[in-house]
Design an enzyme around this catalytic site. Sequence first.
Site, short mmCIF file in Angstrom:
data_model
loop_
_atom_site.label_atom_id
_atom_site.label_comp_id
_atom_site.label_asym_id
_atom_site.label_seq_id
_atom_site.Cartn_x
_atom_site.Cartn_y
_atom_site.Cartn_z
N ASP A 92 0.85 -1.18 0.00
CA ASP A 92 0.00 0.00 0.00
C ASP A 92 0.88 1.24 0.00
OD1 ASP A 92 -2.32 -1.44 0.08
OD2 ASP A 92 -2.55 -1.33 2.24
N ASP A 108 -4.59 -2.87 5.17
CA ASP A 108 -5.03 -2.31 6.44
C ASP A 108 -6.54 -2.30 6.60
OD1 ASP A 108 -5.74 -0.32 4.68
OD2 ASP A 108 -4.31 1.16 5.45
N ASP A 122 -9.24 -5.58 2.28
CA ASP A 122 -7.95 -6.15 1.89
C ASP A 122 -7.83 -7.63 2.27
OD1 ASP A 122 -6.73 -3.90 0.75
OD2 ASP A 122 -6.31 -3.07 2.72
#
Length: 990
Positions: free
Chosen positions: A398, A698, A702
């Site tokens: 990310d 997070d 996901d």
Amino acid sequence: EKLRIAVLVSKAALQFISGVKPSESDYVVPEEVKAAGFELCAEELGSIVEGQDVKKLKIHGGVDGIAEKLSTSTTDGLSSDSVLLNKRQEVYGINKFAEAEAKGFLVFVWEALQDMTLMILGVCALVSLIVGIAMEGWPKGAHDGLGIVASILLVVFVTATSDYRQSLQFKDLDKEKKKITIQVTRNACRQKMSIYDLLPGDIVHLNIGDQVPADGLFVSGFSVLIDGSSLTGESEPVMVNADNPFMLSGTKLQDGSCKMMVTSVGMRTQWGKLMATLSEGGDDETPLQVKLNGVATIIGKVGLFFAVVTFAVMVQGLFMSKLQEGTIWSWSGDEALKLLEFFAVAVTIVVVAVPEGLPLAVTLSLAFAMKKMMNDKALVRHLAACETMGSATNICSDKTGTLTTNHMTVVKSCICMDVREVGNNNKASLCSEIPESAVKLLLQSIFTNTGGEIVINKDGKREILGTPTETALLEFGLSLGGDSRAERLASKLVKVEPFNSTKKRMGVILELSEGGLRAHTKGASEIVLAGCDKVINSNGEVVPLDVESINHLNATINQFANEALRTLCLAYMELENDFSPDNAIPLSGYTCIGIVGIKDPVRPGVKESVAICRSAGITVRMVTGDNINTAKAIARECGILTDDGIAIEGPDFREKSQEEMLALIPKIQVMARSSPMDKHTLVRQLRSIDEVVAVTGDGTNDAPALHEADIGLAMGISGTEVAKESADVIILDDNFSTIVTVAKWGRSVYINIQKFVQFQLTVNIVALIVNFSSACLTGTAPLTAVQLLWVNMIMDTLGALALATEPPTDELMKRAPVGKKGNFISNVMWRNILGQSFYQFMVIWYLQVKGKGMFSLEGPDSDLTLNTIIFNSFVFCQVTFYYEHLDTAGKAYIVISMNLPYKTMLRNFPQVFNEISSRNMEEINVFKGILNNYVFVAVLGCTAVFQVIIIEFLGTFASTTPLTCLQWFVSVFIGFLGMPVAAALKTIPV
């Protein structure tokens, strides 16, 4: 399945009980509860929520009535008075589950004694004691038997101590896994608190991805969907609202946000009751442990074959001797003891051959790595992740919070079509430059359409709670002179659609004080702007959004993005009064208020960490929901996007065919505007071409990618509980550099276990061949059962402890990853194993054939002295090879050994120095960094000291005799020679 059945059974039981119980209006408050100031006992509360009893809830006055009877407030929460909290805790309990009692040390001793080969040796020892005492009396006849007993006990206690220490480590790590904080309102102040401090009456704030920390009742909120699959096994989410307010511990928020009043905690929750009936299992074996168990089984079978043949040859020699003497039918006690010794030697060969230290080395190495990684801000949830991370070839990371600091600030804005810098010095003038009507709309949008909140903390200071993006916007609104509380009181929230990574927007509907309904939306700039058909101009007027205005706004978005700013578009629309809250918030027809550019600086050290990954053969890819220009700018700053790399948007990626995807994937370095399924697809495609993929995440969405990846890495600070539960490792500081550290530790685990396997296979080969060949050619084995047990402990327990705890070095990140198809026992290892085995066998065989003449050994004790030299040399050869693997312990060992008698040194040195050589499989300088691993130095030192004691003082039990200084020197020298031999072997290309 067990959980689901238990839940259904408990529900049925509760429904049956409620059907036969008297009316709830007959409920009598227990005196102790009334004396504490409450009107409901824990059992009554539990029956309401766990049984989802709407009828009983209404009789007690609904949620507000329950709150009153619990002496709490749904707005202000509990009082923080410690006396009152202690009373509440006495009545209702604490929010902790009863844990199974930890196994004590003696349990591990008992488990170690269950080893079949040790049990067989125990029987041998008992028979040896009986026969020996009967033939030679006490204490002389007990020496052999007591020697075996002492060796068994030593092995058992060392193994038990090692296992016990591991269990304590895992227990500490398990405590870290369970450290979860939650937002709670107490004394009208919203604050973070450990879930273990929750009490009935607490008002808890929950958002998407949070796990419900206790049983409770819904107070207020919007669009709450509960995933109860972990508790009930049902995959369909359940809508929670005022009509269905029951929330159970262990379930998760799939969507929405809410306030919940806690009613039951700890073992009184449904989750707690289920945990009391079900035992929690530990981690399954890791892939490497499974593989090494297979190797151990094969080697054990080979050892069993050698043991049977060795025993047969020695017995045959004894029988042939008696046949020649004509005493085949006449047996003495000594001869019976000889047969017993032959059997003990055969059993001990099996003990030595079976490399039970292999899985032990894996466990030790993983436990050591887990503990050290915890210090480096990485919490390992699954053991297998330690070793898998060492093989990672790709990291899909990310952007926000991992590559960047996650400390966001609004630095640019385009309000009413005018682009302005936003700084601390010009915020007041910025407000005066914007038309008043536009400022009102902007502040209303910021303070009502938000997932964050401005609160007064327990210190009386203003605090902003929420995601970094929400915090940046709220700070921006405050800097413009906005009043969050006043804005919220000026209108009524009718509907909320929280932000999620699929829609990339959030929205609210307000009922205005002057009448009418208004919708506000914000989110990804291109997406929200595409739903606008009007805009507020520089005069504060609402005008149609023409082509020129659209081009201007799109150019502004790109300009902000090229400056590595995250962009958000804010918009509103007036709704008809007949709009139903049951309908979805509209996606189009909005008026654009403006666009803001939010700065999120790149974390220090990220560029260097990406460069380390590249040199280690690990490809780093950035997967983000941001605008592609923002993503590219950040990726270039981090060193991720190179000239030959590709940046692609999620919608474009998902339209590609399978063939096109496979052709593109090796070049993709940035994926922008990606959905969770885009990330999942990317990971799946990478794995399909045999890449080992680590993925960061997070959010709740996901979870599929974290599950799909070889290693799921959840963010500890910004991650939801769902993401953390789906992950293998939790990065506690959300820092990309920590991920690189995890990769380094993963490689260290893999290499350390390879070192141990190299060391142990060498010892196995030499010990088997020496005893087998000697038994076949001379009819006797030079290494006795007690001696082999000592060698076995050096190899297995102490060897694993020394070699498996070697810390990682930076050099590990300068070699290519092993990948999925790499052979665990590499060509380099085979070269070292066969070379060292050949050297040790030749030296020991030479000593056996020429040793008496070499040392001028004569008389009845010559065989005993020679066998002692062989034993001593053999042990020191292994410690030397140990050192070759570890690069550190040899010097200390050599110094110790120089003062030992010669014969003992001869037998011990080969194994001692073998251990040293095993420190590094390729580098010639194995002494490099030796003192950095105190465990290794301690193990080598203890091995040397105990070897001296065995040779010099325990000869009666170990079948040894004290050696002269010359004999000690030769033993040490033979062991030391293993190091230059190992160095020479490393020059041979493979």
